[in-house]
Design a protein around this motif. Sequence first.
Motif, PDB file in Angstrom:
ATOM      1  N   ASP A   1       0.836  -1.207   0.000  1.00 50.31           N
ATOM      2  CA  ASP A   1       0.000   0.000   0.000  1.00 50.31           C
ATOM      3  C   ASP A   1       0.868   1.253   0.000  1.00 50.31           C
ATOM      4  N   LEU A   2       1.947   1.231   0.783  1.00 51.96           N
ATOM      5  CA  LEU A   2       2.873   2.365   0.791  1.00 51.96           C
ATOM      6  C   LEU A   2       3.528   2.546  -0.574  1.00 51.96           C
ATOM      7  N   ALA A   3       3.926   1.432  -1.163  1.00 55.70           N
ATOM      8  CA  ALA A   3       4.633   1.491  -2.446  1.00 55.70           C
ATOM      9  C   ALA A   3       3.749   2.049  -3.559  1.00 55.70           C
ATOM     10  N   ASP A   4       2.442   1.908  -3.390  1.00 51.31           N
ATOM     11  CA  ASP A   4       1.519   2.372  -4.430  1.00 51.31           C
ATOM     12  C   ASP A   4       1.264   3.874  -4.383  1.00 51.31           C
TER      13      ASP A   4
ATOM     14  N   SER B   1      -1.476  11.361  -3.485  1.00 51.03           N
ATOM     15  CA  SER B   1      -0.111  11.744  -3.843  1.00 51.03           C
ATOM     16  C   SER B   1       0.710  11.778  -2.567  1.00 51.03           C
ATOM     17  N   ARG B   2       2.025  11.889  -2.711  1.00 55.68           N
ATOM     18  CA  ARG B   2       2.877  11.947  -1.525  1.00 55.68           C
ATOM     19  C   ARG B   2       2.557  13.175  -0.680  1.00 55.68           C
ATOM     20  N   ASN B   3       2.372  14.311  -1.331  1.00 54.02           N
ATOM     21  CA  ASN B   3       2.078  15.539  -0.596  1.00 54.02           C
ATOM     22  C   ASN B   3       0.727  15.450   0.115  1.00 54.02           C
ATOM     23  N   ASP B   4      -0.247  14.879  -0.560  1.00 50.42           N
ATOM     24  CA  ASP B   4      -1.567  14.706   0.040  1.00 50.42           C
ATOM     25  C   ASP B   4      -1.475  13.803   1.266  1.00 50.42           C
TER      26      ASP B   4
ATOM     27  N   LEU C   1       9.169  10.858   4.890  1.00 51.94           N
ATOM     28  CA  LEU C   1       8.108  10.165   4.167  1.00 51.94           C
ATOM     29  C   LEU C   1       8.580   9.777   2.770  1.00 51.94           C
ATOM     30  N   ALA C   2       9.313  10.659   2.116  1.00 52.14           N
ATOM     31  CA  ALA C   2       9.821  10.360   0.772  1.00 52.14           C
ATOM     32  C   ALA C   2      10.732   9.138   0.798  1.00 52.14           C
ATOM     33  N   LEU C   3      11.614   9.070   1.808  1.00 51.36           N
ATOM     34  CA  LEU C   3      12.520   7.921   1.918  1.00 51.36           C
ATOM     35  C   LEU C   3      11.751   6.648   2.214  1.00 51.36           C
ATOM     36  N   LEU C   4      10.751   6.732   3.083  1.00 50.11           N
ATOM     37  CA  LEU C   4       9.930   5.567   3.411  1.00 50.11           C
ATOM     38  C   LEU C   4       9.234   5.020   2.171  1.00 50.11           C
ATOM     39  N   LEU C   5       8.640   5.893   1.388  1.00 52.90           N
ATOM     40  CA  LEU C   5       7.932   5.454   0.177  1.00 52.90           C
ATOM     41  C   LEU C   5       8.897   4.887  -0.851  1.00 52.90           C
ATOM     42  N   GLN C   6      10.071   5.518  -0.970  1.00 48.50           N
ATOM     43  CA  GLN C   6      11.065   5.031  -1.919  1.00 48.50           C
ATOM     44  C   GLN C   6      11.513   3.618  -1.566  1.00 48.50           C
ATOM     45  N   GLU C   7      11.785   3.377  -0.293  1.00 49.41           N
ATOM     46  CA  GLU C   7      12.269   2.052   0.112  1.00 49.41           C
ATOM     47  C   GLU C   7      11.150   1.017   0.047  1.00 49.41           C
ATOM     48  N   ALA C   8       9.909   1.429   0.297  1.00 48.75           N
ATOM     49  CA  ALA C   8       8.786   0.505   0.135  1.00 48.75           C
ATOM     50  C   ALA C   8       8.669   0.052  -1.319  1.00 48.75           C
ATOM     51  N   LYS C   9       8.837   0.984  -2.248  1.00 47.71           N
ATOM     52  CA  LYS C   9       8.770   0.646  -3.679  1.00 47.71           C
ATOM     53  C   LYS C   9       9.891  -0.330  -4.050  1.00 47.71           C
ATOM     54  N   ILE C  10      11.102  -0.085  -3.524  1.00 54.47           N
ATOM     55  CA  ILE C  10      12.236  -0.969  -3.817  1.00 54.47           C
ATOM     56  C   ILE C  10      11.965  -2.367  -3.280  1.00 54.47           C
TER      57      ILE C  10
END
Length: 254
Positions: free
Chosen positions: A188-191, A200-203, A220-229
Motif C-alpha cells: 500500500d505504501l509502495a503504491d 499523492s505523496r504531498n496529500d 516520508l519520501a525515503l519511506l515510500l522510496q524504500e517501500a517501492k524498492i
Amino acid sequence: GQQNTFLHLIVHGLEKKWVTKKPHPAFEVHIVDDNGEIYTKTDGWNISVSLISGTGVPSNEIITNSSSLDSLTSPLLFPLLQGKALVSGIRFLSMNSKNGIFYSFDIKVVSSNNDEEGPIGYRKHSLLERIPTLHSDKIQIRNERLIGDSKAQTILQMKPDDPLTKVPGIGKTYTQKFSSLGIITVRDLADIDTPNSKYSRNDLFQRVRKDRGSLTEDKLALLLQEAKIAVQNYDRGFDNTELVSSSNSSIIFW
C-alpha cells in the motif's frame, strides 16, 4: 524399461523461513527422469518427509501434521499422484529461540503397499531403492511467541503483504493514521504516487502528519522510496533479507 530409468526428486515452492505453530506453506515434490520429465507411473507410491536438525539429528518429534496436535516420531507420508505430491499441514512445535533454528527435510519415495513384511508405507522394491533421498535446503524456524510483534530491521527486508506494524520507526499513532486511509501493508505504501493510488505523496503527508509531529517530507519520501524498492525486488524474486537501508539515519516517527 524401468530397469534403465533413473529418477530423482525435485522440490517446488519450499518456504525457507517460518515460525512455530502456524502451518508451514504447502510445497510440491515431483519425481522426474534424467530429461526432467515428470515420471507418472507412481500408483501406490508416497513421499516420505522427515525433519533433520542442523547437526544431522532426526527431529520428527518437533513437528505435527494438520490432523494432530501430538508430536510425531515417524515420517509424514504424502501420496504421489501422477508423479507429484503436495506436502501440506506441517507445523513446528515451540522452541526456545528468537533468532531461529535451522532444519531441513529428508524426502524420499516409499511404497504404500503392505502386502509384504514390514510396516505399512515402507515396502521397497528395486526401482524405489535407486531413487536417492533428497535433502532440502535449510529452513529457519523461529518461535512465534518470542518474536511477537517485533519490528523488521529495515523496510527493505519486508514482503509486500507485511503489515505496517512491522515497519521499523513507525509507531502506533502513525500506523493508525495510515490504516484509516486504507494504507495497511508495505505494498500500500509502495503504491502511493502511482496511477493506482488515491493519494499523492504531498496529500498523504498532509493527512497523516500530526501537529508538531516528527514526520517530515524527507522522511516520508525515503519511506515510500524504500517501500517501492522492497516490493519491486520481491516481485522479481530477489531476496530482500540481506538489504540494508540506504539512509544513514533511521526513519523514526511516532
